[in-house]
Design an enzyme around this catalytic site. Structure first.
Site, PDB file in Angstrom:
ATOM      1  CG  HIS A 156      75.091  46.992  22.163  1.00 27.25           C
ATOM      2  ND1 HIS A 156      73.952  46.402  21.713  1.00 27.25           N
ATOM      3  CD2 HIS A 156      74.713  47.809  23.166  1.00 27.25           C
ATOM      4  CE1 HIS A 156      72.926  46.841  22.416  1.00 27.25           C
ATOM      5  NE2 HIS A 156      73.359  47.685  23.303  1.00 27.25           N
ATOM      6  CB  CYS A 170      83.657  77.594  29.534  1.00 28.98           C
ATOM      7  SG  CYS A 170      82.661  78.647  28.480  1.00 28.98           S
TER       8      CYS A 170
END
Ligand code: PEP
Ligand code: MG
Length: 754
Positions: free
Chosen positions: A367, A680
């Protein structure tokens, strides 16, 4: 030895303090120190060895050995008993030192007559600064109290040495030991941006001002009182209605309470106070020992435990200090450095003055990392050891893009980061301008600009960069960062999050590209002589089909009802591709039989990284739904140039005529076969190289998200026919690199290359 509480070490410690304060030279003070320690400990010999460059322990002062050996006798790390104490950072107590296998006889010291030996490390903050020894003629083991007492003296010595109280620590010739030296740390970049500011320590270590107790009984009472308060405060956390702890957080605090009540810890603290230390110094001392012990075991479980004890020790220091509230005031441009932090604590600091955050322990999905990104605060996480090294007010540079944290950065480093920061700001402003504009050339050709990704933290870049989708999702990264193989359910949940974040935009999932330089932290990997040419990627998948099948199963499940694009890495041969495709088909069949929700469509592509596949393009395009050029590997193999070896990795330019001719060939033969081809590798993200690739005919490029803006600006400023004709002519040249010619062309035609 007399009863230590009765005064032995206490008097000694006070004497040391007095010697320290004398205006004599460093050597004179050291000489006096050893003399006083020897007489107090009733030892015939006392010596101080300090660590010099390359881990050599040099005799700096002695009482009892030949003075002529001072600054001459040197022991390498692990050599002799002194080197062994230095290496293990543990005391060595022997009644018959010469018979110990590590004993190394040094005639210049004249230590022949001494049999008993006690050596203790001079440690501070987990660093060994030197070794303190005492020796006696009679063969006897020093008792526990004597060992404790010598350790206490060593601790005081460490403090004196580290703070330059004795002499300038640069004299030790070991910059690593200087508390004020610049230090570069590397961690995980968890929130983008560059911060330059001053360190504010989160839950700072209380600076222990007073090491030596005037009244040990009083210190014991202080310690006991603070321990009781600490326990009560932890109990209070559990009953607090304000915190209202439930679930996991409650379990965490309950475990934490057990540590607070640990009798072993309490006993160690009390023992340390009994040797004459203040309660604060005892807490430091016990923590230092614990840190060293745990660092040596390398056990992750114990490391976790250590953090709990560190946290407790900090709280205990605050109770001793009577300052229970953690500090919260910031000055302008503060960078918080700490071990760990919760999201609420970060919010407490507020955005206004906080410019950066560096933590020792933080997961990308924690968090606090989420809040830091939401607040736009650069965060570097998992930076080992920074909290112990940083001091409040230190200048620090934090790079949330690369994961660097430069503590006490020298001016030239700060200048370089300042430049980088302003360039980034300029770039960000330009990016924001082009983000929502289409990637269309002046002659109306749309170029698909996709991004490369591999972790959840990359996902927000999809929106920020304005990418058309994820052209390469390197799934192996998720396998590489964990400590164990992700379970099927974890893989499903992970891929779902990627798909959800992409919304309508396509995602190309590359199956595990392991081997080469990408090894898993678990499982057994054999060292190979040529890992780039070794057991890698699809080769592993075909030899260990369960790995591929599980991954495909997770991908099928995660993409239920949506199109799924799977890309197979390092395809060397059509037959191998077909085998892998058959495995994927079996998984699809299994899902159907079990009536599991299926993807709307499943496309399987091949990476073109191995030159052999170039000669089989028409054939592979019959089996594969698309081909993606992995130019990083393809060029490494084509030029026989190890991409991981800095001596050669840039030797041949991707803008070499051979490279361009090769890519032109691939595009032509794919076009003839009616196949879909994209690129890529890293070159897709460099505007000049990307210009050449578009000129050669590529219409889909996948790159790092930060490069999408600059490449889009290039795309919007070119005419594909003009570039195409120019590049066509270049393919026939023999230059080592066509970079200069392409740059001149771009300048002449007004192509934007940022
Ligand atoms: C490549 O090789 O170009 C590629 C994109 O794959 P990776 O860099 O992961 O090997
Ligand atoms: Mg590759």
């Amino acid at each position: 030895m007399p009863n230590v509480l009765a005064g032995g070490p206490r008097i000694l410690l006070r004497r040391l303090r007095e010697i320290m304060a004398e205006p004599a030279s460093a050597q004179a003070r050291l000489d006096k120190l050893v003399m006083v320690i020897a007489s107090n400990m009733v030892a015939e010999v006392c010596s101080i060895y300090l660590r010099r460059a390359s881990n050599v322990y040099e005799l700096f002062a002695t009482e009892g050995l030949n003075r002529g050996a001072v600054h001459r006798t040197r022991m390498k790390q692990g050599e002799g008993l002194v080197g062994l104490v230095g290496e293990t950072a543990e005391p060595i107590n022997l009644s018959d030192a010469p018979s110990h296998p590590h004993f190394s006889y040094r005639p210049e010291t004249g230590e022949d007559p001494y049999r008993s030996f006690l050596g203790v490390p001079i440690v501070r903050g987990g660093q060994v600064y030197g070794v303190l020894t005492v020796q006696n003629r009679t063969a006897r083991l020093y008792d526990e109290e004597e060992v404790e007492a010598l350790q206490t003296v060593a601790m005081v010595l460490a403090e004196i040495v580290a703070h330059g109280g004795l002499f300038d620590t640069s004299e030790l010739d070991e910059p690593e030991l200087r508390a004020d030296r610049p230090r570069a740390f590397r961690g995980e970049p968890l929130s983008d941006g560059i911060a330059i500011g001053r360190v504010v320590l989160h839950e700072p270590r209380v600076k222990v001002e007073r090491l030596i107790a005037d009244d040990p009984q009083f210190e014991l009472a202080r310690l006991d009182k603070a321990l009781d308060q600490l326990r009560a405060s932890v109990d209070q956390m559990l009953t607090s209605t304000e915190l209202d702890l439930t679930g996991e957080s409650r379990e965490v605090i309950e475990a934490y309470r057990l540590f607070a009540q640990d009798q072993g810890w309490r006993q160690k603290l009390r023992d340390a106070v009994r040797t004459g230390l203040t309660a604060e110094a005892a807490v430091e001392r016990v923590q230092d020992e614990l840190r060293l012990r745990i660092a040596r075991t390398g056990d992750t479980m114990l490391r976790e435990r250590l953090h709990d004890f560190e946290d407790l020790a900090r709280r205990l220091q605050r109770h001793l200090d009577g300052n229970v509230e953690p500090q919260r005031e910031l000055t302008k441009d503060s960078v918080i450095v700490g071990r760990a932090m919760g999201p609420a604590e970060l919010l407490d600091y507020g955005r206004e003055r906080l410019t950066g955050l560096v933590l020792e322990e933080v997961a990308p999905t924690s968090h606090v990392a989420i809040v830091a990104r939401a607040m736009g605060i650069p965060l570097v996480g998992n930076v080992e050891g920074i909290a112990d090294n940083a001091r409040a007010g230190d200048l620090i540079v934090v790079d949330g893009e690369t994961g660097e944290a430069q503590l006490r950065a020298p001016p030239e480093v700060v200048r370089a980061f300042n430049t980088r920061r302003s360039l980034r700001e300029q770039r960000a402003a330009q990016m924001a301008q082009v983000r929502d504009l289409p990637a269309v050339t002046r002659d109306g050709v749309h170029i698909k600009l996709m991004m490369n990704a591999g972790l959840l933290i990359d996902l927000p870049h999809l929106k920020e960069s304005g990418a058309d989708g994820i052209g390469l999702f390197r799934t192996e990264l998720q396998f590489m960062i964990g400590e164990t193989m992700p379970r099927l359910s974890d893989q499903i949940a992970f891929y779902k999050r990627v798909i959800d974040a992409a919304g309508d935009r396509p995602v190309v999932f590359r199956t595990l590209d392991l081997g080469g330089d990408k090894v898993l932290p678990y499982g057994r990997w054999e060292r190979e002589k040529n890992p780039a040419l070794g057991w890698r990627a699809l080769r592993i998948a075909l030899d260990r089909p369960a790995l591929l099948r599980y991954q495909v199963r997770a991908l099928l499940c995660a993409s239920a009802g949506q199109p799924l694009r799977i890309l197979l890495p390092m395809v060397s041969d059509v037959a191998e591709f077909n085998l892998a495709r058959a495995l994927i088909d079996r998984e699809l069949e299994r899902g159907r039989l079990l009536a599991q929700p299926q993807p709307k469509q499943t496309f399987v592509g091949a990476m073109l990284e191995v030159p052999a596949l170039m000669f089989m393009l028409p054939q592979i395009l019959r089996s594969a739904d698309f081909v993606s050029i992995g130019s990083n590997d393809l060029l490494q193999f084509v030029f026989a140039m190890d991409r991981t070896n800095p001596r050669v990795s840039r030797r041949y330019d991707a803008l070499n005529p051979a490279a361009l001719t090769l890519i032109r060939q691939i595009i032509r033969s794919a076009a003839d076969a009616g196949g879909d081809v994209s690129l890529c590798g890293e070159i897709a993200g460099r505007p000049l190289e990307a210009m050449a690739l578009v000129g050669l005919g590529l219409r889909t490029l996948s790159m790092q998200p930060a490069n999408i803006g600059p490449v889009k600006m290039m795309v919007r400023s070119i005419d594909t026919r003009e570039v195409g004709e120019f590049v066509e002519r270049l393919c026939g040249r023999t230059d080592h690199s066509l970079r200069t010619r392409l740059t001149a062309f771009a300048a002449e035609r007004g192509v934007i290359l940022k």
